[in-house]
Motif scaffolding. Sequence first.
Motif, PDB file in Angstrom:
ATOM      1  N   ARG A 190       0.850  -1.195  -0.109  1.00  0.00           N
ATOM      2  CA  ARG A 190      -0.033   0.016  -0.033  1.00  0.00           C
ATOM      3  C   ARG A 190       0.908   1.302  -0.131  1.00  0.00           C
ATOM      4  O   ARG A 190       2.052   1.273   0.448  1.00  0.00           O
ATOM      5  CB  ARG A 190      -1.167   0.051   1.065  1.00  0.00           C
ATOM      6  CG  ARG A 190      -0.443   0.113   2.514  1.00  0.00           C
ATOM      7  CD  ARG A 190      -1.433  -0.231   3.578  1.00  0.00           C
ATOM      8  NE  ARG A 190      -0.971  -0.317   4.719  1.00  0.00           N
ATOM      9  CZ  ARG A 190      -1.227   0.600   5.626  1.00  0.00           C
ATOM     10  NH1 ARG A 190      -1.866   1.714   5.537  1.00  0.00           N
ATOM     11  NH2 ARG A 190      -0.551   0.380   6.989  1.00  0.00           N
ATOM     12  N   THR A 219      -2.817   6.475  -4.423  1.00  0.00           N
ATOM     13  CA  THR A 219      -3.808   7.547  -3.676  1.00  0.00           C
ATOM     14  C   THR A 219      -3.282   8.844  -4.223  1.00  0.00           C
ATOM     15  O   THR A 219      -3.699   9.960  -3.587  1.00  0.00           O
ATOM     16  CB  THR A 219      -3.497   7.382  -2.222  1.00  0.00           C
ATOM     17  OG1 THR A 219      -2.174   7.821  -1.717  1.00  0.00           O
ATOM     18  CG2 THR A 219      -3.812   6.206  -1.647  1.00  0.00           C
ATOM     19  N   GLY A 258      -3.604  15.194  -4.987  1.00  0.00           N
ATOM     20  CA  GLY A 258      -3.962  14.260  -3.703  1.00  0.00           C
ATOM     21  C   GLY A 258      -3.370  14.384  -2.502  1.00  0.00           C
ATOM     22  O   GLY A 258      -3.560  13.574  -1.674  1.00  0.00           O
ATOM     23  N   ASP A 314      -2.988   0.957  -5.338  1.00  0.00           N
ATOM     24  CA  ASP A 314      -3.446   2.212  -5.439  1.00  0.00           C
ATOM     25  C   ASP A 314      -2.490   3.167  -4.878  1.00  0.00           C
ATOM     26  O   ASP A 314      -2.331   3.416  -3.694  1.00  0.00           O
ATOM     27  CB  ASP A 314      -4.749   2.241  -4.652  1.00  0.00           C
ATOM     28  CG  ASP A 314      -5.469   3.785  -4.666  1.00  0.00           C
ATOM     29  OD1 ASP A 314      -5.011   4.601  -5.290  1.00  0.00           O
ATOM     30  OD2 ASP A 314      -6.428   3.809  -3.949  1.00  0.00           O
ATOM     31  N   ASP A 363      -3.058  11.286  -7.857  1.00  0.00           N
ATOM     32  CA  ASP A 363      -3.810  11.117  -9.210  1.00  0.00           C
ATOM     33  C   ASP A 363      -2.980  11.845 -10.194  1.00  0.00           C
ATOM     34  O   ASP A 363      -2.851  13.109 -10.252  1.00  0.00           O
ATOM     35  CB  ASP A 363      -5.055  11.654  -9.224  1.00  0.00           C
ATOM     36  CG  ASP A 363      -5.932  11.684 -10.397  1.00  0.00           C
ATOM     37  OD1 ASP A 363      -5.153  11.141 -11.486  1.00  0.00           O
ATOM     38  OD2 ASP A 363      -7.098  12.024 -10.360  1.00  0.00           O
ATOM     39  N   TYR A 402       1.723   2.237  -8.772  1.00  0.00           N
ATOM     40  CA  TYR A 402       0.547   2.149  -9.678  1.00  0.00           C
ATOM     41  C   TYR A 402       0.986   0.771 -10.729  1.00  0.00           C
ATOM     42  O   TYR A 402      -0.137   0.284 -10.805  1.00  0.00           O
ATOM     43  CB  TYR A 402       0.262   3.291 -10.424  1.00  0.00           C
ATOM     44  CG  TYR A 402      -0.938   3.505 -11.364  1.00  0.00           C
ATOM     45  CD1 TYR A 402      -2.066   3.963 -10.937  1.00  0.00           C
ATOM     46  CD2 TYR A 402      -0.694   3.206 -12.614  1.00  0.00           C
ATOM     47  CE1 TYR A 402      -3.231   4.043 -11.810  1.00  0.00           C
ATOM     48  CE2 TYR A 402      -1.895   3.209 -13.451  1.00  0.00           C
ATOM     49  CZ  TYR A 402      -2.981   3.790 -12.967  1.00  0.00           C
ATOM     50  OH  TYR A 402      -3.992   3.719 -14.053  1.00  0.00           O
ATOM     51  N   LYS A 427      -1.999  15.106   0.884  1.00  0.00           N
ATOM     52  CA  LYS A 427      -2.712  15.608   2.266  1.00  0.00           C
ATOM     53  C   LYS A 427      -1.619  16.192   3.147  1.00  0.00           C
ATOM     54  O   LYS A 427      -2.187  16.732   4.158  1.00  0.00           O
ATOM     55  CB  LYS A 427      -3.501  14.372   2.971  1.00  0.00           C
ATOM     56  CG  LYS A 427      -4.601  13.573   2.011  1.00  0.00           C
ATOM     57  CD  LYS A 427      -5.595  14.464   1.550  1.00  0.00           C
ATOM     58  CE  LYS A 427      -6.602  13.826   0.715  1.00  0.00           C
ATOM     59  NZ  LYS A 427      -7.254  14.658  -0.341  1.00  0.00           N
TER      60      LYS A 427
END
Length: 567
Positions: free
Chosen positions: A28, A301, A64, A299, A303, A294, A66
């Motif tokens: 992840r 996270t 994306g 994923d 983009d 990817y 954060k």
Amino acid sequence: MEQGYKKYRPFQPIGFSQRTWPDQVIRRAPIWCSVDLRDGNQALVTPMNLHRKVVFFKTLVAIGFKEIEVGFPAASETEFETIRYLIEENLIPDDVTVQVLVQARRHLIERTFEAIRGAKNVILHFYNSTSTLQRKVVFGTDMEGVIEIAVEAAALIREMGEQLRAEFPEMRLRYEYSPESFSGTEVENAVNICDRVLETLGATPEDKAIINLPNTVELATPNCYADQVEYVATHLQHRDCAVLSIHPHNDRGTATAAAELGIMAGAERVEGTIFGNGERTGNCDLMNLAMNLYAQGVDPTLDFTNMNHIKRVYEECTRMHVHERHPYVGELVFTAFSGSHQDAINKGVTYMAENGSKYWEVPYLPIDPADLGRQYEPIIRINSQSGKGGAAFVMHRHFGYILPKQMHAEFGAVVQAVCDREGRELKAEEVFRIFQREYLHVHKPFDLRRYRLFEENEKLDRVVVYFDGVLSRDGQDIQLSGRGNGPINAFFNALGSVGITGYKFVSYSEHAVSTGADSQAVSYIELSRGDDTVFGVGLDHNISLSSIKGILCAINRFERHAAQPKE
Ligand code: KIV
Ligand code: ZN
């Protein structure tokens, strides 16, 4: 320098035999923290102004991120203003945390606390340098001295943070500590200082602090860094009170690998920049890292489906250029030059369509360019942005014409003018038609009607070439003749005899080219007139005639240019 390498000491690996990272698989995405607006910005020739920082910030949010390090507010007015602007103009989405960097020094920490007032989510990131080298040559202090600096700063930050939280109860304020130059620090010392800071900050499993392990200068192969990260991850006394972060730089060109191994070694968070801008050789490239995930079915996270747009914003804001071969984003990374690659790619695409493959199964393309808003380009792209060599490349690759190097710019400009006029990319066949129109089918104002070339031995060891012919100029025939030491020279002299003068011969090259069933000679002739030079091209089964045609072509092109109205 002779044996200059002898002045460098090899890096001493920590010899961590309990390592487990080689068997780990990344399943992840880590927590991403972009440091584009701080580490990236401080490495720019012209640092970003407020406007460019805000544009970049919005793009990072759209990708994306954060957690975004927005600057070093105590370092300059622009830096201070930027964070204030983002807060006061309400530009920070509720789910985004802004991070600010500060050195472990009282007056800078105080100024930084002023800068973050009123923000919702903030990471206050403080650091001091801990490496053996910096202790020796910069600070002249021992490890205890360095720990004292960090602990004092942590105590002040905790105290000021409590006051701020009391004033702004809604605020989520977190802390991050970096033992700067971590990878040059003894691992035991690094663990010790981080534990002392965690204790002083009052970090708990519910309110963790970030411990960031910078590879401030990449000193060794990525496995060495991974060992160091895993050592800290497994030896921190207060591991449960920390989010473990890494911050690789790229001095050896292996920051992406170091980050990947660092994650395998236990890092939960990665700091870096999109496209790898940053001090010296840059920070770890987070786009590269994310897209690597990817391409492994994880994923990321983040983009990057709008890659071309992101690249444009990046280039405008940083005034840096993204290299053509840069993974995933470079201009040429989805262009296949080789015929066998193109063939295999086409077969892969057909295979997928015919078999309804669930997975991407195309040789030579590790990912689908469409996922990044891009296209697979089977040939070099010819568009108004193409380099001057692009058109020459197409002529060689697709049609076998090897244009001399000096001619690339001239033909490139001709093709580019058509692209600009049409406002689109051109196919290889179109490039060839432009070449024919511009060089091979040029019969005005001069056209060769008839000619005869013959040789005579003037003396036993001296051959003279004669040219006799008829040239038409705008429909009117002109008889001409001349002699010289070769066909080109004889033709030139014949032209001079009828007043076609002022041209100087600059260069000549020729080769055979296959034109369907047979092969012909193609000649490239460069002539000058005054300060201008122009190329002409001749194609014929007879090599002498191909040169004569090339001369006439160059003269016709000169005449044509002279007849065109000046801009
Ligand atoms: O590279 C580095 O060590 C840094 C720290 C300030 C985190 O940028
Ligand atoms: Zn850095």
